[in-house]
Design an enzyme around this catalytic site. Structure first.
Site, PDB file in Angstrom:
ATOM      1  N   LYS A  13       0.835  -1.207   0.000  1.00  0.00           N
ATOM      2  CA  LYS A  13       0.000   0.000   0.000  1.00  0.00           C
ATOM      3  C   LYS A  13       0.873   1.263   0.000  1.00  0.00           C
ATOM      4  O   LYS A  13       0.635   2.182  -0.774  1.00  0.00           O
ATOM      5  CB  LYS A  13      -0.936   0.010   1.227  1.00  0.00           C
ATOM      6  CG  LYS A  13      -1.839  -1.212   1.327  1.00  0.00           C
ATOM      7  CD  LYS A  13      -2.750  -1.140   2.533  1.00  0.00           C
ATOM      8  CE  LYS A  13      -2.046  -1.192   3.874  1.00  0.00           C
ATOM      9  NZ  LYS A  13      -1.360  -2.466   4.168  1.00  0.00           N
ATOM     10  N   ARG A  87      -9.744   0.467   8.636  1.00  0.00           N
ATOM     11  CA  ARG A  87      -9.294  -0.886   8.960  1.00  0.00           C
ATOM     12  C   ARG A  87     -10.325  -1.659   9.774  1.00  0.00           C
ATOM     13  O   ARG A  87     -10.077  -2.814  10.129  1.00  0.00           O
ATOM     14  CB  ARG A  87      -8.041  -0.768   9.819  1.00  0.00           C
ATOM     15  CG  ARG A  87      -6.752  -1.077   9.119  1.00  0.00           C
ATOM     16  CD  ARG A  87      -5.673  -0.824  10.150  1.00  0.00           C
ATOM     17  NE  ARG A  87      -4.492  -1.548   9.897  1.00  0.00           N
ATOM     18  CZ  ARG A  87      -3.424  -1.043   9.281  1.00  0.00           C
ATOM     19  NH1 ARG A  87      -3.448   0.178   8.820  1.00  0.00           N
ATOM     20  NH2 ARG A  87      -2.358  -1.770   9.140  1.00  0.00           N
ATOM     21  N   ARG A 126      11.738  -6.191   4.973  1.00  0.00           N
ATOM     22  CA  ARG A 126      11.618  -4.727   4.966  1.00  0.00           C
ATOM     23  C   ARG A 126      12.522  -4.074   6.014  1.00  0.00           C
ATOM     24  O   ARG A 126      12.639  -4.543   7.135  1.00  0.00           O
ATOM     25  CB  ARG A 126      10.174  -4.312   5.243  1.00  0.00           C
ATOM     26  CG  ARG A 126      10.045  -2.785   5.327  1.00  0.00           C
ATOM     27  CD  ARG A 126       8.635  -2.304   5.265  1.00  0.00           C
ATOM     28  NE  ARG A 126       7.805  -2.833   6.323  1.00  0.00           N
ATOM     29  CZ  ARG A 126       6.490  -2.676   6.378  1.00  0.00           C
ATOM     30  NH1 ARG A 126       5.880  -2.005   5.422  1.00  0.00           N
ATOM     31  NH2 ARG A 126       5.791  -3.177   7.368  1.00  0.00           N
ATOM     32  N   ARG A 160      11.251  -2.310  11.556  1.00  0.00           N
ATOM     33  CA  ARG A 160      10.107  -1.875  12.365  1.00  0.00           C
ATOM     34  C   ARG A 160       9.857  -2.902  13.467  1.00  0.00           C
ATOM     35  O   ARG A 160       9.881  -4.103  13.199  1.00  0.00           O
ATOM     36  CB  ARG A 160       8.849  -1.759  11.479  1.00  0.00           C
ATOM     37  CG  ARG A 160       8.628  -0.376  10.919  1.00  0.00           C
ATOM     38  CD  ARG A 160       7.551  -0.306   9.882  1.00  0.00           C
ATOM     39  NE  ARG A 160       6.269  -0.878  10.227  1.00  0.00           N
ATOM     40  CZ  ARG A 160       5.170  -0.772   9.472  1.00  0.00           C
ATOM     41  NH1 ARG A 160       5.208  -0.090   8.349  1.00  0.00           N
ATOM     42  NH2 ARG A 160       4.038  -1.330   9.834  1.00  0.00           N
ATOM     43  N   ARG A 171      -0.407  -9.353  13.409  1.00  0.00           N
ATOM     44  CA  ARG A 171      -1.008  -8.412  12.441  1.00  0.00           C
ATOM     45  C   ARG A 171      -1.855  -9.148  11.413  1.00  0.00           C
ATOM     46  O   ARG A 171      -2.924  -8.668  11.026  1.00  0.00           O
ATOM     47  CB  ARG A 171       0.089  -7.599  11.736  1.00  0.00           C
ATOM     48  CG  ARG A 171       0.691  -6.535  12.639  1.00  0.00           C
ATOM     49  CD  ARG A 171       2.028  -6.076  12.134  1.00  0.00           C
ATOM     50  NE  ARG A 171       1.960  -5.299  10.916  1.00  0.00           N
ATOM     51  CZ  ARG A 171       3.010  -5.084  10.131  1.00  0.00           C
ATOM     52  NH1 ARG A 171       4.182  -5.606  10.424  1.00  0.00           N
ATOM     53  NH2 ARG A 171       2.874  -4.336   9.066  1.00  0.00           N
TER      54      ARG A 171
HETATM   55  P1  AP5 Z   1       4.866  -1.611   1.837  1.00  0.00           P
HETATM   56  O1  AP5 Z   1       4.586  -0.798   0.640  1.00  0.00           O
HETATM   57  O2  AP5 Z   1       5.567  -0.971   2.984  1.00  0.00           O
HETATM   58  O3  AP5 Z   1       3.534  -2.355   2.287  1.00  0.00           O
HETATM   59  P2  AP5 Z   1       2.283  -1.833   3.134  1.00  0.00           P
HETATM   60  O4  AP5 Z   1       1.076  -2.510   2.591  1.00  0.00           O
HETATM   61  O5  AP5 Z   1       2.296  -0.348   3.192  1.00  0.00           O
HETATM   62  O6  AP5 Z   1       2.684  -2.505   4.503  1.00  0.00           O
HETATM   63  P3  AP5 Z   1       2.596  -1.984   6.005  1.00  0.00           P
HETATM   64  O7  AP5 Z   1       3.253  -3.042   6.834  1.00  0.00           O
HETATM   65  O8  AP5 Z   1       3.130  -0.596   6.148  1.00  0.00           O
HETATM   66  O9  AP5 Z   1       1.089  -1.997   6.216  1.00  0.00           O
HETATM   67  P4  AP5 Z   1       0.341  -2.156   7.514  1.00  0.00           P
HETATM   68  O10 AP5 Z   1      -1.018  -1.929   7.019  1.00  0.00           O
HETATM   69  O11 AP5 Z   1       0.551  -3.371   8.326  1.00  0.00           O
HETATM   70  O12 AP5 Z   1       1.051  -1.078   8.453  1.00  0.00           O
HETATM   71  P5  AP5 Z   1       0.707   0.421   8.785  1.00  0.00           P
HETATM   72  O13 AP5 Z   1       1.968   1.169   8.741  1.00  0.00           O
HETATM   73  O14 AP5 Z   1      -0.456   0.914   8.001  1.00  0.00           O
HETATM   74  O15 AP5 Z   1       5.707  -2.911   1.369  1.00  0.00           O
HETATM   75  C1  AP5 Z   1       6.143  -3.877   2.311  1.00  0.00           C
HETATM   76  C2  AP5 Z   1       7.492  -4.441   1.846  1.00  0.00           C
HETATM   77  O16 AP5 Z   1       7.309  -5.131   0.604  1.00  0.00           O
HETATM   78  C3  AP5 Z   1       8.549  -3.368   1.575  1.00  0.00           C
HETATM   79  O17 AP5 Z   1       9.825  -3.857   1.940  1.00  0.00           O
HETATM   80  C4  AP5 Z   1       8.468  -3.133   0.066  1.00  0.00           C
HETATM   81  O18 AP5 Z   1       9.710  -2.718  -0.473  1.00  0.00           O
HETATM   82  C5  AP5 Z   1       8.090  -4.531  -0.425  1.00  0.00           C
HETATM   83  N1  AP5 Z   1       7.260  -4.516  -1.634  1.00  0.00           N
HETATM   84  C6  AP5 Z   1       6.273  -3.643  -1.967  1.00  0.00           C
HETATM   85  N2  AP5 Z   1       5.726  -3.978  -3.145  1.00  0.00           N
HETATM   86  C7  AP5 Z   1       6.374  -5.101  -3.560  1.00  0.00           C
HETATM   87  C8  AP5 Z   1       6.263  -5.936  -4.707  1.00  0.00           C
HETATM   88  N3  AP5 Z   1       5.364  -5.684  -5.686  1.00  0.00           N
HETATM   89  N4  AP5 Z   1       7.080  -7.019  -4.778  1.00  0.00           N
HETATM   90  C9  AP5 Z   1       7.994  -7.283  -3.812  1.00  0.00           C
HETATM   91  N5  AP5 Z   1       8.154  -6.514  -2.718  1.00  0.00           N
HETATM   92  C10 AP5 Z   1       7.357  -5.443  -2.590  1.00  0.00           C
HETATM   93  O19 AP5 Z   1       0.183   0.280  10.295  1.00  0.00           O
HETATM   94  C11 AP5 Z   1       1.067  -0.059  11.349  1.00  0.00           C
HETATM   95  C12 AP5 Z   1       0.298  -0.125  12.649  1.00  0.00           C
HETATM   96  O20 AP5 Z   1      -0.312   1.158  12.934  1.00  0.00           O
HETATM   97  C13 AP5 Z   1      -0.881  -1.112  12.683  1.00  0.00           C
HETATM   98  O21 AP5 Z   1      -0.470  -2.429  12.981  1.00  0.00           O
HETATM   99  C14 AP5 Z   1      -1.749  -0.492  13.799  1.00  0.00           C
HETATM  100  O22 AP5 Z   1      -1.204  -0.761  15.051  1.00  0.00           O
HETATM  101  C15 AP5 Z   1      -1.605   0.994  13.530  1.00  0.00           C
HETATM  102  N6  AP5 Z   1      -2.639   1.489  12.602  1.00  0.00           N
HETATM  103  C16 AP5 Z   1      -2.429   2.026  11.372  1.00  0.00           C
HETATM  104  N7  AP5 Z   1      -3.578   2.382  10.793  1.00  0.00           N
HETATM  105  C17 AP5 Z   1      -4.560   2.042  11.675  1.00  0.00           C
HETATM  106  C18 AP5 Z   1      -5.973   2.131  11.631  1.00  0.00           C
HETATM  107  N8  AP5 Z   1      -6.619   2.621  10.564  1.00  0.00           N
HETATM  108  N9  AP5 Z   1      -6.672   1.677  12.711  1.00  0.00           N
HETATM  109  C19 AP5 Z   1      -6.044   1.176  13.795  1.00  0.00           C
HETATM  110  N10 AP5 Z   1      -4.706   1.048  13.891  1.00  0.00           N
HETATM  111  C20 AP5 Z   1      -3.970   1.481  12.841  1.00  0.00           C
END
Ligand code: AP5
Length: 221
Positions: A13, A87, A126, A160, A171
């Site tokens: 994402k 979410r 990552r 992270r 997660r």
């Molecule tokens: P990346 O692009 O970073 O993936 P992502 O989907 O953004 O992954 P996140 O782990 O950031 O998502 P998340 O939803 O768990 O965490 P968030 O930060 O929102 O890519 C991941 C890896 O893959 C990278 O190394 C990248 O280089 C690689 N990659 C990308 N595309 C690729 C491809 N095509 N092929 C190969 N490799 C690839 O949330 C973190 C925490 O915050 C949550 O756990 C929660 O505690 C809190 N939080 C956030 N939002 C909320 C909410 N709305 N409600 C409640 N709690 C929340």
């Protein structure tokens, strides 16, 4: 453009949001990044949410909804990509009410579909810059050996806390239980579009662009 980029942890994402921002001049509203910044700055909100995030649990709805509302109210050109929000079904309902008040109805929810084994691999690979959040991948985009971020010039490059194996498992379980139902919510009102998140980053981007530009109103509004 007013879209939600939806998908499990590690679906890509954040990576895809940045490409959409460059192409369509949309503002990224990424709740994970915003919350990490609060933790980094040790704000009262950051102190409150830290333990949830480190354990891979969701932060309480009311805290995240308030944060997104404040950000949406400051939006300049009415174009946004929501990354990591909503979410829960409660967050999706709150978002609908808020966007109706702001006269900015949501146009599409793009769900990046990636199987669990690929997610586990991506997240274990990552690394991020602790200063600016830039993302690296040990195989596809290795971080610099001197630990200095090529984007902001600072660092260090870290893993992270929620990318450790036990937090990844939590997660994924939380995603299945609390976030997956949001897809059904958007499927019923016709906003949901599924896109494969497998393959090279540029290839996934092209799939999203094809979807958006096949529906011109999405890309240009
Ligand atoms: P990346 O692009 O970073 O993936 P992502 O989907 O953004 O992954 P996140 O782990 O950031 O998502 P998340 O939803 O768990 O965490 P968030 O930060 O929102 O890519 C991941 C890896 O893959 C990278 O190394 C990248 O280089 C690689 N990659 C990308 N595309 C690729 C491809 N095509 N092929 C190969 N490799 C690839 O949330 C973190 C925490 O915050 C949550 O756990 C929660 O505690 C809190 N939080 C956030 N939002 C909320 C909410 N709305 N409600 C409640 N709690 C929340």
């Amino acid at each position: 453009m007013r879209i939600v980029l939806f998908g499990p942890p590690g679906a890509g994402k954040g990576t895809q949001s940045k490409l959409l921002r460059e192409r369509y001049q949309a503002t990224i509203i990424a709740t994970g990044d915003m919350l990490r910044e609060e933790v980094h700055q040790e704000t009262p909100l950051g102190r409150e949410v830290r333990r949830y995030m480190e354990q891979g649990m969701l932060v309480p709805d009311e805290l995240v909804i308030g944060m997104v509302e404040r950000r949406l109210r400051r939006l300049k050109n009415g174009r946004f990509v929501l990354d990591g929000f909503p979410r829960t079904v409660a967050q999706a309902e709150a978002l609908g009410r808020l966007l109706a008040r702001l006269h900015l109805p949501l146009q599409a929810v793009i769900s990046l579909e990636v199987p669990a084994e690929e997610i586990i691999w991506r997240l274990s690979q990552r690394r991020i810059c602790d200063a600016c959040g830039e993302t690296f991948h040990l195989t596809f985009r290795p971080p610099p050996e001197d630990g200095r971020c090529p984007v902001c010039g600072k660092g260090p490059i870290i893993q992270r806390p929620d990318d450790r194996p036990e937090a990844i498992a939590r997660r994924l379980a939380v995603y299945e239980a609390q976030t997956e139902p949001v897809k059904a919510y958007y499927a019923t009102n016709g906003l949901l579009h599924r896109v494969s998140g497998l393959g090279e980053v540029e290839e996934v981007h092209r799939r999203i662009v094809k979807l958006l530009e096949g529906r011109p109103a999405l890309a240009t509004m």
